[in-house]
Scaffold this motif. Structure first.
Motif, PDB file in Angstrom:
ATOM      1  N   UNK A 240       0.821  -1.221   0.000  1.00 20.55           N
ATOM      2  CA  UNK A 240       0.000   0.000   0.000  1.00 20.55           C
ATOM      3  C   UNK A 240       0.852   1.267   0.000  1.00 20.55           C
ATOM      4  N   UNK A 241       0.337   2.309  -0.633  1.00 24.91           N
ATOM      5  CA  UNK A 241       1.023   3.597  -0.608  1.00 24.91           C
ATOM      6  C   UNK A 241       0.984   4.176   0.813  1.00 24.91           C
ATOM      7  N   UNK A 242      -0.202   4.236   1.384  1.00 24.08           N
ATOM      8  CA  UNK A 242      -0.389   4.640   2.777  1.00 24.08           C
ATOM      9  C   UNK A 242      -1.432   3.706   3.381  1.00 24.08           C
ATOM     10  N   UNK A 243      -1.184   3.241   4.592  1.00 23.14           N
ATOM     11  CA  UNK A 243      -2.112   2.308   5.230  1.00 23.14           C
ATOM     12  C   UNK A 243      -2.361   2.732   6.668  1.00 23.14           C
ATOM     13  N   UNK A 244      -3.593   2.522   7.126  1.00 26.38           N
ATOM     14  CA  UNK A 244      -3.939   2.730   8.528  1.00 26.38           C
ATOM     15  C   UNK A 244      -4.342   1.385   9.116  1.00 26.38           C
ATOM     16  N   UNK A 245      -3.749   1.031  10.262  1.00 21.35           N
ATOM     17  CA  UNK A 245      -4.073  -0.197  10.970  1.00 21.35           C
ATOM     18  C   UNK A 245      -4.759   0.191  12.273  1.00 21.35           C
ATOM     19  N   UNK A 246      -5.958  -0.329  12.509  1.00 18.74           N
ATOM     20  CA  UNK A 246      -6.711   0.020  13.708  1.00 18.74           C
ATOM     21  C   UNK A 246      -6.548  -1.056  14.775  1.00 18.74           C
ATOM     22  N   UNK A 285       4.573  13.206   9.599  1.00 18.42           N
ATOM     23  CA  UNK A 285       5.327  12.184   8.872  1.00 18.42           C
ATOM     24  C   UNK A 285       4.407  11.358   7.977  1.00 18.42           C
ATOM     25  N   UNK A 286       3.211  11.062   8.458  1.00 15.31           N
ATOM     26  CA  UNK A 286       2.280  10.242   7.684  1.00 15.31           C
ATOM     27  C   UNK A 286       1.815  10.983   6.434  1.00 15.31           C
ATOM     28  N   UNK A 287       1.476  12.262   6.582  1.00 13.91           N
ATOM     29  CA  UNK A 287       1.013  13.043   5.429  1.00 13.91           C
ATOM     30  C   UNK A 287       2.112  13.219   4.393  1.00 13.91           C
ATOM     31  N   UNK A 288       3.347  13.359   4.854  1.00 14.88           N
ATOM     32  CA  UNK A 288       4.458  13.650   3.950  1.00 14.88           C
ATOM     33  C   UNK A 288       5.133  12.398   3.408  1.00 14.88           C
ATOM     34  N   UNK A 289       4.632  11.214   3.768  1.00 18.62           N
ATOM     35  CA  UNK A 289       5.211   9.985   3.245  1.00 18.62           C
ATOM     36  C   UNK A 289       6.365   9.445   4.055  1.00 18.62           C
ATOM     37  N   UNK A 290       6.651  10.026   5.215  1.00 11.74           N
ATOM     38  CA  UNK A 290       7.707   9.512   6.077  1.00 11.74           C
ATOM     39  C   UNK A 290       7.301   8.257   6.810  1.00 11.74           C
ATOM     40  N   UNK A 291       6.009   7.947   6.815  1.00 10.50           N
ATOM     41  CA  UNK A 291       5.484   6.695   7.353  1.00 10.50           C
ATOM     42  C   UNK A 291       4.690   6.011   6.257  1.00 10.50           C
ATOM     43  N   UNK A 292       4.739   4.681   6.233  1.00  8.48           N
ATOM     44  CA  UNK A 292       3.881   3.954   5.312  1.00  8.48           C
ATOM     45  C   UNK A 292       2.696   3.331   6.037  1.00  8.48           C
ATOM     46  N   UNK A 293       2.825   3.157   7.363  1.00  3.04           N
ATOM     47  CA  UNK A 293       1.755   2.546   8.149  1.00  3.04           C
ATOM     48  C   UNK A 293       1.497   3.371   9.400  1.00  3.04           C
ATOM     49  N   UNK A 294       0.253   3.808   9.588  1.00  4.89           N
ATOM     50  CA  UNK A 294      -0.169   4.490  10.811  1.00  4.89           C
ATOM     51  C   UNK A 294      -1.032   3.522  11.605  1.00  4.89           C
ATOM     52  N   UNK A 295      -0.631   3.241  12.841  1.00  5.66           N
ATOM     53  CA  UNK A 295      -1.405   2.375  13.727  1.00  5.66           C
ATOM     54  C   UNK A 295      -2.162   3.280  14.700  1.00  5.66           C
ATOM     55  N   UNK A 296      -3.475   3.119  14.802  1.00  9.51           N
ATOM     56  CA  UNK A 296      -4.266   4.091  15.560  1.00  9.51           C
ATOM     57  C   UNK A 296      -5.433   3.432  16.278  1.00  9.51           C
ATOM     58  N   UNK A 297      -5.876   4.093  17.344  1.00 11.32           N
ATOM     59  CA  UNK A 297      -7.128   3.732  18.000  1.00 11.32           C
ATOM     60  C   UNK A 297      -8.270   4.487  17.324  1.00 11.32           C
ATOM     61  N   UNK A 298      -9.503   4.073  17.585  1.00 10.27           N
ATOM     62  CA  UNK A 298     -10.663   4.755  17.006  1.00 10.27           C
ATOM     63  C   UNK A 298     -10.714   6.222  17.419  1.00 10.27           C
ATOM     64  N   UNK A 299     -10.466   6.495  18.703  1.00  9.79           N
ATOM     65  CA  UNK A 299     -10.567   7.865  19.206  1.00  9.79           C
ATOM     66  C   UNK A 299      -9.537   8.761  18.546  1.00  9.79           C
TER      67      UNK A 299
END
Length: 477
Positions: A240-246, A285-299
């Motif tokens: 993936x170009x950018x991915x979010x993992x919940x 970092x996520x917006x600028x492409x410095x991260x490929x995966x953002x791990x986040x909670x719902x809140x």
């Protein structure tokens, strides 16, 4: 969908939209913009991801006067993250018209905001609490407001901002135009509309038109201890170009982001225990492409709006339907396609089927990705990187070394070795988790000899999948 050129917009705004890559208006945009440009009050009922920021951003930019140095438009948002995102989007829409926009939110130094206000922004985007602080300090005056917007009104009411919102709207001129955007029309939202809006027009986009057509939804039935292996294999295969993992909990997010980092992915976590500075750093970092995966909670991800997210992974299945719809809506933004995958343990299958019934959408079952598939995908990516490098004109300094290598080995062996190095793997060892079942992470070989993980986190190292990693992450001290 209508083209923006059909909506009677000014040339500077059309130029801005073109530079942003927008061509056709989404449903909420094509319906709401003409009404808003006529000066009428508007209620827009639409889920996130439908392009509603542009729907109210264009009328604001077309209405405010560049030569007027007073604050002419105010937009209220429930969270800091959404405040920043909306301000950035309005700045882009108003870029060629010279409209100045400022984000005002809690967690940032108020002195810095006061200094920024001296640049006379025509549009301010604010969280209610911080805007009230400025009003009490008399650093923000709303007596020249032409347009007031409530973005994600239902969330602001759920968060207890109703009194602040009423105070802010009461401070604006009564002849202003008011726009309210909300995913739901709860009683509190209707009450607010009746009190502060005049002869409003309701523009509604159904949820089924938002989530179903553009998002491919699937699930993997996987035992808890195998989730991390399945996730990393999918990341390798789908690239993936950018991915979010919940993840379900804050601790889960920390442990999972740490595990992904250890396996060599450019990942970081986002949850409510982080300071505002840490949150801003991660999101930047996520917006600028410095991260490929953002791990986040719902809140933490509530109100998150980042363009280019191609994949969403529900590492833990959400507990309610609203959370599921919110999560998968982080991809497939504004008409673009996206993939949302959910990991389901055997005992959670009934809960998944309940989500299917409530959303009236079939979630397709997929076979678990194999190690061989992930390995082949890595090799293919490595080959593409090698071919891209062959197009580099600045290879003269390496050709003498290449000739020396080719004296003792044939070219096929050399290229094979290069691909092998680019896809170098590591062993798996378990790490103990406290919140859920064990996640397994990969531990590098020969760490003391400058092994794989050390190289990945070296200053300025270029990750094989693209981008740079600067220094060590907060998870590694």
């Amino acid at each position: 969908m209508a083209n923006f050129s059909e909506l009677n917009l000014s040339e500077p705004v059309l130029k801005s939209l073109s530079s942003m890559g927008f061509e056709s208006a989404t449903d909420i945009q094509s319906q709401a913009i003409p009404v808003a440009l006529s000066g009428q009050d508007v209620i827009g009922q639409a889920q996130t991801g439908t392009g509603k920021t542009v729907a109210f951003g264009i009328p604001i930019v077309e209405t405010v006067a560049r030569e007027d140095t007073n604050i002419q438009a105010v937009i209220l948002t429930p969270t800091r993250e959404l405040c920043i995102q909306v301000a950035e989007e309005i700045s882009k829409v108003g870029g060629f018209k010279g409209i100045r926009t400022l984000a005002i939110y809690g967690g940032q130094d108020i002195g810095r905001q006061i200094r920024s206000l001296r640049n006379h922004p025509q549009v301010i985007v604010a969280t209610p609490g911080r805007l009230m602080d400025h009003m009490n300090r008399r650093t923000v005056k709303l007596d020249h407001i032409r347009i007031a917007v409530l973005d994600e009104a239902d969330e602001m009411l759920d968060m207890g901002f109703v009194e602040d919102i009423e105070t802010i709207l009461a401070a604006c001129p009564s002849e202003r135009q008011t726009m309210l955007f909300s995913a739901t029309m709860k009683p509190g939202v209707k009450s607010l509309a009746r009190k502060f809006m005049r002869d409003f027009v309701l523009v509604s986009v159904k949820a089924t038109e938002v989530t179903v057509p553009t998002i491919e939804q699937d699930y993997y039935e996987v035992p808890e201890p195998q989730k991390l292996d399945v996730l990393t294999r999918l990341l390798d295969i789908q690239n993936p170009e950018l991915a979010i993992v919940f993840g379900r909990t804050k601790r889960r997010v920390d442990e999972l982001s740490n595990a992904l980092q250890t396996r060599g992915y450019m990942a970081d976590g986002l949850h409510g225990d982080l300071s505002q500075k840490q949150r801003d750093t991660v999101m930047g970092k996520f917006r600028e492409g410095g991260l490929e995966v953002l791990v986040a909670t719902d809140v933490a991800a509530r109100g998150l709006d980042v363009s280019g997210v191609t994949h969403v992974y529900n590492f833990d299945i959400p507990q309610d339907i609203d959370s599921y719809v919110h999560r998968i809506g982080r991809t497939g933004r504004a008409g673009k396609s996206g993939i949302a995958s959910t990991f389901v343990t055997p005992r959670e299958i009934d809960h998944l089927h309940q989500i299917e019934r409530m959303t009236k959408h079939k979630i397709n079952r997929r076979p678990l990705p194999t190690f061989t598939e992930a390995k082949v995908s890595k090799q293919r990516i490595a080959m593409e990187q090698l071919l891209d490098a062959c197009e580099d004109e600045n290879l003269s300094g390496f050709k003498s070394l290449a000739e020396e290598v080719l004296e003792g080995h044939d070219s096929l062996t050399v290229v094979s070795a290069a691909i092998k190095l680019l896809t170098k793997g590591t062993n798996e060892v378990p790490i103990k988790l406290t919140a859920e079942q064990p996640i397994r992470i990969r531990s590098p070989k020969n760490r003391e000899r400058g092994g794989y993980r050390g190289d990945r986190h070296r200053e300025g190292y270029r990750h094989p999948r693209g981008g740079h990693v600067r220094g060590r992450s907060r998870h590694q001290g």
